[in-house]
Design an enzyme around this catalytic site. Structure first.
Site, PDB file in Angstrom:
ATOM      1  N   LYS A  96      92.346  20.411  86.770  1.00 56.52           N
ATOM      2  CA  LYS A  96      93.197  20.277  85.597  1.00 56.52           C
ATOM      3  C   LYS A  96      93.116  18.834  85.097  1.00 56.52           C
ATOM      4  O   LYS A  96      93.626  17.903  85.749  1.00 56.52           O
ATOM      5  CB  LYS A  96      94.638  20.669  85.965  1.00 56.52           C
ATOM      6  CG  LYS A  96      94.779  22.155  86.237  1.00 56.52           C
ATOM      7  CD  LYS A  96      94.417  22.968  85.008  1.00 56.52           C
ATOM      8  CE  LYS A  96      94.196  24.418  85.295  1.00 56.52           C
ATOM      9  NZ  LYS A  96      93.674  25.157  84.125  1.00 56.52           N
ATOM     10  N   GLU A 113      85.680  22.764  80.103  1.00 57.76           N
ATOM     11  CA  GLU A 113      86.452  23.909  79.602  1.00 57.76           C
ATOM     12  C   GLU A 113      87.497  23.470  78.588  1.00 57.76           C
ATOM     13  O   GLU A 113      88.285  22.568  78.845  1.00 57.76           O
ATOM     14  CB  GLU A 113      87.135  24.626  80.781  1.00 57.76           C
ATOM     15  CG  GLU A 113      87.965  25.831  80.337  1.00 57.76           C
ATOM     16  CD  GLU A 113      88.405  26.713  81.493  1.00 57.76           C
ATOM     17  OE1 GLU A 113      87.667  26.776  82.512  1.00 57.76           O
ATOM     18  OE2 GLU A 113      89.465  27.337  81.400  1.00 57.76           O
ATOM     19  N   ASP A 132      88.477  28.947  76.406  1.00 56.43           N
ATOM     20  CA  ASP A 132      89.570  29.717  77.009  1.00 56.43           C
ATOM     21  C   ASP A 132      90.672  29.967  75.976  1.00 56.43           C
ATOM     22  O   ASP A 132      90.727  31.023  75.352  1.00 56.43           O
ATOM     23  CB  ASP A 132      90.097  28.958  78.240  1.00 56.43           C
ATOM     24  CG  ASP A 132      91.199  29.710  78.975  1.00 56.43           C
ATOM     25  OD1 ASP A 132      91.669  30.744  78.469  1.00 56.43           O
ATOM     26  OD2 ASP A 132      91.623  29.264  80.065  1.00 56.43           O
ATOM     27  N   ASP A 176      88.833  21.455  83.340  1.00 54.02           N
ATOM     28  CA  ASP A 176      89.565  22.230  82.329  1.00 54.02           C
ATOM     29  C   ASP A 176      90.615  21.346  81.679  1.00 54.02           C
ATOM     30  O   ASP A 176      91.630  21.006  82.296  1.00 54.02           O
ATOM     31  CB  ASP A 176      90.223  23.444  82.995  1.00 54.02           C
ATOM     32  CG  ASP A 176      90.902  24.356  81.977  1.00 54.02           C
ATOM     33  OD1 ASP A 176      90.833  24.052  80.765  1.00 54.02           O
ATOM     34  OD2 ASP A 176      91.493  25.371  82.399  1.00 54.02           O
ATOM     35  N   LYS A 210      91.767  36.373  79.391  1.00 52.79           N
ATOM     36  CA  LYS A 210      93.124  36.467  79.942  1.00 52.79           C
ATOM     37  C   LYS A 210      93.745  37.774  79.437  1.00 52.79           C
ATOM     38  O   LYS A 210      93.869  37.974  78.222  1.00 52.79           O
ATOM     39  CB  LYS A 210      93.972  35.275  79.485  1.00 52.79           C
ATOM     40  CG  LYS A 210      93.640  33.963  80.181  1.00 52.79           C
ATOM     41  CD  LYS A 210      94.604  32.867  79.754  1.00 52.79           C
ATOM     42  CE  LYS A 210      94.655  31.729  80.762  1.00 52.79           C
ATOM     43  NZ  LYS A 210      93.512  30.818  80.724  1.00 52.79           N
TER      44      LYS A 210
HETATM   45 MG    MG Z   1      91.466  27.371  81.236  1.00 57.21          MG
END
Ligand code: MG
Length: 367
Positions: free
Chosen positions: A165, A218, A241, A193, A265
């Site tokens: 992250k 990402e 994403d 990401d 997702k």
């Molecule tokens: Mg992501």
């Protein structure tokens, strides 16, 4: 078959690590999850779950799941849960947008379809590929040293794909990527990401500074066009994403060659019916995927497992076992990680049996 009643439960999901942090200082300590039980006139019941990553990640929030189902539910009483495309059109006609509101209902109806057919949902979604599938581990945003320090423990749990992250201060993010990359072993894969957290100039600085590292980038920026601008200025493999919210976004990404991988997702797309459609489109277009959701417990993890396990292995970059991050179990029969991998249940439907005490009493019922 007819839907006779929809019950909604609220479940708190605390985290084993105490909190989960990502771009822009966003943080969660307890996830607010919504479990839906769809009852039918045949006596078969199906379960679904939706759990936004807080109210500040995607355009979705926990209270909105329940308010949306209170609005939508009465339109679904008397509808056939087995006719899933038809049911989705009914949901879209009754409530415009709000895909996450529809997701848990759609998942519950797939559970009913599977139980009725005597088949696991993954078989109905296209078939089971291989014995199991690969998982990633998200590494919550901390100092570079702390994040690098997490890698050995996660690898001991079998994970070989690590999703860092980042999306914070770009200079610290460069250190985060470098520190974690030093801990990698052959066969590991690293994803940075940013969860939309960088502006374009920040993202371009980061990708240039880590040009020598084997790392996937990402969703660096908020919008699709900003991400595309960064994509066109880096040689790193590139993942979209948050900006992938439906078929049009996928077709545009293919047309622009904007991503090597996209993240599917389930709740962002509106349930398994639409996530399967997106998955199949990606397979047709040659785009690999991470199959996941925004968050969730045992029931979300079961739904993810069926979609992931029915995705051709070479197209599945990774998936996730959210139920291992949280301290509360809501269902027996849910899949669990084994050596960094997971498998969908072979029982009919989702293959889960909710634990009554974990769900409590319904906070809402529509009949
Ligand atoms: Mg992501």
């Amino acid at each position: 078959m007819k839907i006779t009643r929809i019950e909604v439960f609220q479940v708190d999901l605390p985290l084993h690590e105490g909190s989960y942090k990502w771009s822009g200082g966003k943080s969660i300590t307890v996830f607010d999850s919504t479990v839906v039980c769809v009852h039918t006139d045949s006596g078969v019941k199906g379960y679904g779950e939706v759990c936004p990553l807080g109210p500040f990640y995607l355009p979705a929030y926990a209270g909105g799941c329940r308010a949306g189902i209170a609005e939508l539910g009465p339109h679904l009483i008397g509808e056939d849960p087995l006719q899933l495309e038809r049911l989705n059109r009914r949901m879209d006609a009754a409530l415009k947008g709000h895909p996450y509101v529809k997701s848990a209902i759609d998942i519950a109806c797939w559970d009913i379809l599977g139980q009725t057919a005597g088949l696991p949902v993954c078989v109905l979604l296209g078939g089971r590929y291989a014995d199991d599938f690969v998982l990633y581990r998200a590494i919550s945003q901390e100092s570079p040293e702390a994040m690098a320090g997490r890698v050995a423990g996660y690898r001991a749990e079998g994970y070989r794909r690590f999703q860092l992250k980042v999306g914070g201060d770009p200079d610290v993010d460069i250190e985060r990527i470098r520190a974690v990359a030093e801990k990698l072993q052959p066969g590991d894969k690293l994803v940075a990401d940013a969860n939309t957290g960088w502006l374009m100039h920040e993202a371009v600085r980061v990708v240039r500074a880590v040009h020598d590292i084997d790392v996937y980038i990402e969703q660096p920026c908020l919008s699709y066009s900003e991400c595309l601008a960064v994509r066109n200025r880096t040689t790193h493999p590139f993942i979209l994403d948050e900006s992938v919210d439906g078929m049009e976004a996928l077709l545009l990404a293919k047309s622009d060659l904007a991503a090597d991988i996209v993240n599917i997702k389930i709740s962002k797309l509106g349930g398994l019916t639409k996530a399967r459609q997106a998955r199949d489109l990606c397979v047709s277009m040659g785009i690999a995927m991470t199959i996941e959701d925004s968050w969730g417990g045992d029931i979300t993890t079961a739904a993810i497992s069926h979609l992931a396990h029915s995705t051709p292995t070479e197209f599945l970059f990774s998936s996730t076992d959210f139920n291992s991050y949280v301290t509360v179990s809501t269902a027996e029969g849910a899949p669990h990680r084994v050596d960094g991998r997971m498998a969908a249940s072979t029982d009919p439907g989702l293959g889960i049996r909710p634990i009554a005490g974990a769900l409590g009493k319904p906070v809402l019922a529509v009949s």
